[in-house]
Write a protein that holds these residues in place. Structure first.
Motif, PDB file in Angstrom:
ATOM      1  N   LYS A 108     -33.290   8.133  11.513  1.00 31.73           N
ATOM      2  CA  LYS A 108     -33.813   8.969  12.853  1.00 31.73           C
ATOM      3  C   LYS A 108     -33.371   6.744  13.351  1.00 31.73           C
ATOM      4  O   LYS A 108     -33.885   7.256  15.086  1.00 31.73           O
ATOM      5  N   PHE A 109     -32.573   6.403  12.890  1.00 35.62           N
ATOM      6  CA  PHE A 109     -32.183   5.211  13.801  1.00 35.62           C
ATOM      7  C   PHE A 109     -30.292   5.064  12.743  1.00 35.62           C
ATOM      8  O   PHE A 109     -30.093   4.890  12.247  1.00 35.62           O
ATOM      9  N   GLY A 110     -29.903   4.021  14.150  1.00 35.64           N
ATOM     10  CA  GLY A 110     -28.041   4.200  13.665  1.00 35.64           C
ATOM     11  C   GLY A 110     -27.496   3.522  14.911  1.00 35.64           C
ATOM     12  O   GLY A 110     -27.970   3.635  16.117  1.00 35.64           O
ATOM     13  N   ARG A 111     -26.544   1.754  15.381  1.00 37.70           N
ATOM     14  CA  ARG A 111     -26.113   1.824  16.750  1.00 37.70           C
ATOM     15  C   ARG A 111     -24.671   1.562  15.869  1.00 37.70           C
ATOM     16  O   ARG A 111     -24.217   1.215  14.693  1.00 37.70           O
ATOM     17  N   ILE A 112     -24.111   2.441  16.187  1.00 36.19           N
ATOM     18  CA  ILE A 112     -22.567   1.713  16.417  1.00 36.19           C
ATOM     19  C   ILE A 112     -21.810   1.550  17.430  1.00 36.19           C
ATOM     20  O   ILE A 112     -21.925   1.531  18.275  1.00 36.19           O
ATOM     21  N   VAL A 113     -21.089   0.786  17.306  1.00 35.36           N
ATOM     22  CA  VAL A 113     -20.646  -0.812  18.462  1.00 35.36           C
ATOM     23  C   VAL A 113     -18.674  -0.020  17.742  1.00 35.36           C
ATOM     24  O   VAL A 113     -18.063  -0.723  16.664  1.00 35.36           O
ATOM     25  N   ASN A 114     -17.819   0.664  18.261  1.00 37.59           N
ATOM     26  CA  ASN A 114     -16.969   0.579  18.281  1.00 37.59           C
ATOM     27  C   ASN A 114     -15.609  -0.686  19.300  1.00 37.59           C
ATOM     28  O   ASN A 114     -15.701  -0.639  19.884  1.00 37.59           O
ATOM     29  N   ILE A 115     -15.033  -1.105  18.658  1.00 38.41           N
ATOM     30  CA  ILE A 115     -14.247  -2.905  19.475  1.00 38.41           C
ATOM     31  C   ILE A 115     -13.377  -1.878  20.220  1.00 38.41           C
ATOM     32  O   ILE A 115     -12.142  -1.565  18.640  1.00 38.41           O
ATOM     33  N   ALA A 116     -12.493  -1.758  20.912  1.00 38.59           N
ATOM     34  CA  ALA A 116     -11.359  -0.908  22.006  1.00 38.59           C
ATOM     35  C   ALA A 116     -10.866  -2.273  22.251  1.00 38.59           C
ATOM     36  O   ALA A 116     -10.489  -3.146  21.486  1.00 38.59           O
ATOM     37  N   SER A 117     -10.229  -2.199  23.601  1.00 35.21           N
ATOM     38  CA  SER A 117      -9.634  -2.829  24.434  1.00 35.21           C
ATOM     39  C   SER A 117      -9.635  -2.252  25.926  1.00 35.21           C
ATOM     40  O   SER A 117      -9.289  -1.811  26.052  1.00 35.21           O
ATOM     41  N   TYR A 118      -9.241  -4.059  26.342  1.00 33.61           N
ATOM     42  CA  TYR A 118      -8.501  -3.416  27.951  1.00 33.61           C
ATOM     43  C   TYR A 118      -6.998  -3.434  28.259  1.00 33.61           C
ATOM     44  O   TYR A 118      -7.014  -2.493  28.998  1.00 33.61           O
ATOM     45  N   ILE A 134     -26.538  -0.472  11.158  1.00 34.09           N
ATOM     46  CA  ILE A 134     -25.812  -0.693  12.203  1.00 34.09           C
ATOM     47  C   ILE A 134     -23.644  -0.782  11.664  1.00 34.09           C
ATOM     48  O   ILE A 134     -24.028  -1.372  10.321  1.00 34.09           O
ATOM     49  N   LEU A 135     -23.276  -0.141  12.914  1.00 25.66           N
ATOM     50  CA  LEU A 135     -21.451  -0.037  11.761  1.00 25.66           C
ATOM     51  C   LEU A 135     -20.978  -1.131  12.813  1.00 25.66           C
ATOM     52  O   LEU A 135     -20.704  -0.476  14.610  1.00 25.66           O
TER      53      LEU A 135
END
Ligand SMILES: NC(=O)c1ccc[n+]([C@@H]2O[C@H](COP(=O)([O-])OP(=O)(O)OC[C@H]3O[C@@H](n4cnc5c(N)ncnc54)[C@H](O)[C@@H]3O)[C@@H](O)[C@H]2O)c1
Length: 247
Positions: free
Chosen positions: A130-140, A76-77
């Protein structure tokens, strides 16, 4: 709600939002590494929580990322690091017509290139499992142009939305989901560099009637990494109390 995976890497993990995400993922039973240039605040959390570690790394440096993080097996990144310089050394607002190329490049290196480099580092391990989660913090700011942000910051956050979509399509067949979060105005060290009255002047424009807090963002990051979001990839979730409700 089930969260798969074992190891969570959070960049900018010792700042306001990063630290709260670290706390929440550790509460969810994950091993968390907080990657930051300044690790003091993360070190306090790590002292009280055996699941949390801090790693010092300059995320604006490609060689630092590749050297310091090469053995971190994150499944998880959370690409969360960000800078939003609003004033130059003389205390003047950063304006597009006075911005130097170095100022521009510094924001791109931290806010965009580090997302690519950390992702590139983690993907082989995710794809193999075969498993990964990526969440990118952008902005309004990517949607609206922002409140106090300068043009380099807003551009960097818009770039992250494109990065998220393209990457999501590329890696979906390998079991890797990629999503972004667009935080609204969140109380954190990043927003404390403008006077309190300036920061709070936006509250009447927020239908929810308050500034956001780091937990508001951490909760959504956890959700995006959970099985409740199994059919979500390539999207950006607006978390802003109604400040921005456009397309
Ligand atoms: N706070 C807000 O209102 C808001 C709104 C929209 C988006 N965001 C985004 O949320 C993310 C987290 O922001 P925050 O509010 O927690 O900010 P913050 O300033 O509290 O935390 C950022 C962290 O990144 C670290 N950092 C900065 N440059 C670094 C570098 N070169 N190498 C390593 N670490 C570095 C800092 O030391 C700090 O701990 C950022 O991407 C920001 O752009 C914040």
């Amino acid at each position: 709600m089930e969260i798969g995976g074992t190891n969570v890497m959070i960049t900018g993990g010792c700042g306001g939002i990063g630290l709260e995400m670290g706390r929440l993922f550790a509460e969810a039973g994950k091993d968390v590494v907080l990657v930051d240039a300044k690790i003091e605040s993360g070190a306090a959390l790590a002292r009280d929580n055996a699941r949390v570690r801090c790693v010092q790394c300059d995320l604006s440096s490609a060689s630092d990322i590749e050297w310091v993080l090469k053995d971190e097996p994150a499944d998880i990144l959370i690409n969360n690091v960000g800078i939003s310089p609003k004033f130059d050394d003389a205390g003047n607002r950063v304006r597009t017509w006075t911005m130097t190329l170095d100022q521009w490049n510094a924001v791109m290196a931290t806010n965009v290139t580090s997302f690519f480099l950390c992702t590139r580092l983690c993907l082989p391990h995710m794809m193999e499992r075969k498993f990964g989660r990526i969440v990118n913090i952008a902005s309004y700011a990517a949607r609206t142009g922002g409140y106090q942000a300068a043009v380099h910051y807003t551009t960097s956050k818009a770039a992250i939305l494109g990065f998220t979509k393209s990457l999501a399509r590329e890696v979906a067949p390998y079991g890797v989901r990629v999503n972004a979060i667009n935080p609204g105005r969140i109380e954190s060290p990043m927003t404390r560099d403008v006077p309190k009255e300036v920061s709070e002047a936006i509250i009447p424009q927020i239908p929810a009637g308050r500034l956001g807090v780091p937990r508001d963002i951490a909760n959504v990051a956890l959700f995006l990494c959970s099985d409740f979001a199994d059919y979500m990839t390539g999207t950006a979730v607006e978390v802003n109390g109604g400040l921005y409700v456009g397309p």
